[in-house]
Design a protein around this motif. Structure first.
Motif, PDB file in Angstrom:
ATOM      1  N   ILE A  27     -17.685 -10.707  39.341  1.00 58.78           N
ATOM      2  CA  ILE A  27     -17.070 -10.881  37.824  1.00 58.78           C
ATOM      3  C   ILE A  27     -16.907 -10.663  37.044  1.00 58.78           C
ATOM      4  CG2 ILE A  27     -14.664 -11.357  40.283  1.00 58.78           C
ATOM      5  CD1 ILE A  27     -13.731 -13.860  38.894  1.00 58.78           C
ATOM      6  N   GLN A  28     -15.816  -9.937  36.345  1.00 59.70           N
ATOM      7  CA  GLN A  28     -15.455 -10.020  34.310  1.00 59.70           C
ATOM      8  C   GLN A  28     -14.176 -10.149  34.174  1.00 59.70           C
ATOM      9  OE1 GLN A  28     -16.368  -6.213  32.984  1.00 59.70           O
ATOM     10  NE2 GLN A  28     -16.559  -7.117  30.729  1.00 59.70           N
ATOM     11  N   LYS A  29     -13.925 -10.831  33.052  1.00 59.65           N
ATOM     12  CA  LYS A  29     -12.737 -11.074  32.498  1.00 59.65           C
ATOM     13  C   LYS A  29     -12.061  -9.575  31.960  1.00 59.65           C
ATOM     14  CE  LYS A  29     -12.387 -15.278  31.161  1.00 59.65           C
ATOM     15  NZ  LYS A  29     -12.065 -16.633  29.791  1.00 59.65           N
ATOM     16  N   SER A  39     -14.085 -18.517  39.233  1.00 59.03           N
ATOM     17  CA  SER A  39     -13.642 -18.603  38.164  1.00 59.03           C
ATOM     18  C   SER A  39     -11.777 -20.000  38.900  1.00 59.03           C
ATOM     19  CB  SER A  39     -12.942 -17.713  37.415  1.00 59.03           C
ATOM     20  OG  SER A  39     -12.623 -18.157  36.568  1.00 59.03           O
ATOM     21  N   TYR A  49      -9.158 -10.253  35.898  1.00 57.01           N
ATOM     22  CA  TYR A  49     -10.501  -9.979  35.692  1.00 57.01           C
ATOM     23  C   TYR A  49     -10.727  -9.343  37.229  1.00 57.01           C
ATOM     24  CZ  TYR A  49     -10.688 -15.443  35.158  1.00 57.01           C
ATOM     25  OH  TYR A  49     -11.072 -16.270  34.462  1.00 57.01           O
TER      26      TYR A  49
END
Length: 69
Positions: A27-29, A39, A49
């Motif tokens: 996952i990417q913030k 996270s 996210y």
């Protein structure tokens, strides 16, 4: 899909939430280049996210540890 689920309540009463991909993707913030397998955020962190297209790599924990004997 990105899942956000209750994780635990700290001793100081702050709730923590686990955020992860239900399909096993990193996952990417949003708004950053920060990439995670999962996270753990405080309840009011406000981070969002998205899933990436990269599968989380699995670590083989059955291998013998390396190091001095």
């Amino acid at each position: 899909m990105v899942i956000r689920e209750f994780y635990l309540t700290r001793e100081d009463g702050i709730n923590l939430y686990r955020i992860y991909s239900d399909e096993g993707f990193e996952i990417q913030k949003v708004g950053t280049n920060e990439i995670y397998g999962e996270s753990i955020d405080v309840e009011d962190a406000g981070f969002e996210y998205i899933e990436t297209k990269t599968k989380i790599s699995k670590i083989n924990t059955e291998e013998e540890p390396t190091g001095g004997r």
